[in-house]
Design a protein around this motif. Structure first.
Motif, PDB file in Angstrom:
ATOM      1  N   THR A   1       0.843  -1.196   0.000  1.00 32.85           N
ATOM      2  CA  THR A   1       0.000   0.000   0.000  1.00 32.85           C
ATOM      3  C   THR A   1       0.874   1.240   0.000  1.00 32.85           C
TER       4      THR A   1
ATOM      5  N   LYS B   1      -4.863  -8.290  -6.974  1.00 27.71           N
ATOM      6  CA  LYS B   1      -5.945  -7.310  -7.027  1.00 27.71           C
ATOM      7  C   LYS B   1      -5.341  -5.942  -6.776  1.00 27.71           C
TER       8      LYS B   1
ATOM      9  N   THR C   1      -2.635   3.605  -3.599  1.00 26.06           N
ATOM     10  CA  THR C   1      -2.949   2.341  -4.269  1.00 26.06           C
ATOM     11  C   THR C   1      -2.570   1.181  -3.360  1.00 26.06           C
ATOM     12  N   THR C   2      -3.389   0.132  -3.386  1.00 24.61           N
ATOM     13  CA  THR C   2      -3.075  -1.106  -2.673  1.00 24.61           C
ATOM     14  C   THR C   2      -3.016  -2.238  -3.685  1.00 24.61           C
TER      15      THR C   2
ATOM     16  N   ASP D   1      -6.204  -1.937  -6.173  1.00 26.03           N
ATOM     17  CA  ASP D   1      -7.221  -0.935  -5.847  1.00 26.03           C
ATOM     18  C   ASP D   1      -6.561   0.427  -5.767  1.00 26.03           C
ATOM     19  N   SER D   2      -7.001   1.348  -6.626  1.00 26.35           N
ATOM     20  CA  SER D   2      -6.487   2.719  -6.586  1.00 26.35           C
ATOM     21  C   SER D   2      -7.582   3.646  -6.103  1.00 26.35           C
ATOM     22  N   HIS D   3      -7.194   4.643  -5.316  1.00 27.94           N
ATOM     23  CA  HIS D   3      -8.126   5.640  -4.814  1.00 27.94           C
ATOM     24  C   HIS D   3      -7.379   6.958  -4.684  1.00 27.94           C
TER      25      HIS D   3
END
Length: 144
Positions: A84, A126, A134-135, A128-130
Motif C-alpha cells: 500500500t 488485485k 494504491t493497494t 485498488d487505486s483511490h
C-alpha cells in the motif's frame, strides 16, 4: 485443522517510497516467503512480484514524499501480501529513465506490463487505486 493451524502471523514493514528502499522490501519478503513450504522458485516469484508492486509506487510518486507499507499475512494455507502506498492521485511522476522512455515511445504500457508480470508470478492479484494511494494485494497459496 488445529487452532495453531488457523492462526496467522502478520509482519509489517514501512519504507520511504524511493528506489533505494525497494531492495529492502524484496529482502524482507524473501525472508517471510521462505517460512512457507514454497520451492526456491516460488519464493523468488513472490519476491519479484512485491518488487514490481513497490517499483510501480516509486514510479508514480516521482519527487513526492510518500511511503509504502508492506503487510504480509502468513498462515498454513497461503501468504497474503498487501503493498500500500500513499501516493496521491494526480501526482506528477518523475522524469522517466531512458529505458522507460524508450518503452513509452514504443507504445508499451509499463503499468499494464507490471500487472501482467505480477499475475504470472503469484496466484491472485488485485489492484485498488483511490485518491489517497494504491493497494496491490498478492496471494500465493501453499502447495498441497
Amino acid at each position: 485443522m488445529t487452532h495453531a493451524e488457523t492462526m496467522a502471523d502478520t509482519v509489517r514493514l514501512v519504507i520511504p517510497c524511493r528506489p533505494e528502499y525497494v531492495g529492502v522490501a524484496r529482502l524482507a519478503v524473501l525472508g517471510i516467503a521462505s517460512r512457507m513450504p514454497f520451492s526456491y522458485d516460488e519464493v523468488e516469484d513472490v519476491r519479484l512480484a512485491v518488487g514490481e508492486a513497490c517499483t510501480h509506487a516509486v514510479e508514480r510518486a516521482g519527487s513526492a514524499r510518500a511511503t509504502i507499507q508492506i503487510t504480509s499475512i502468513i498462515d498454513s494455507q497461503s501468504l497474503r501480501i498487501e503493498v500500500t502506498d500513499d501516493v496521491p492521485a494526480g501526482t506528477v511522476p518523475a522524469t522517466p529513465s531512458e529505458e522507460a522512455q524508450a518503452l513509452a515511445d514504443a507504445g508499451v504500457d509499463q503499468q499494464g506490463l507490471g500487472a501482467l508480470l505480477m499475475e504470472i508470478l503469484v496466484d491472485e492479484v488485485k489492484i485498488d487505486s483511490h485518491s489517497g494511494g494504491t493497494t496491490v494485494r498478492l496471494i500465493k497459496h501453499a502447495p498441497e
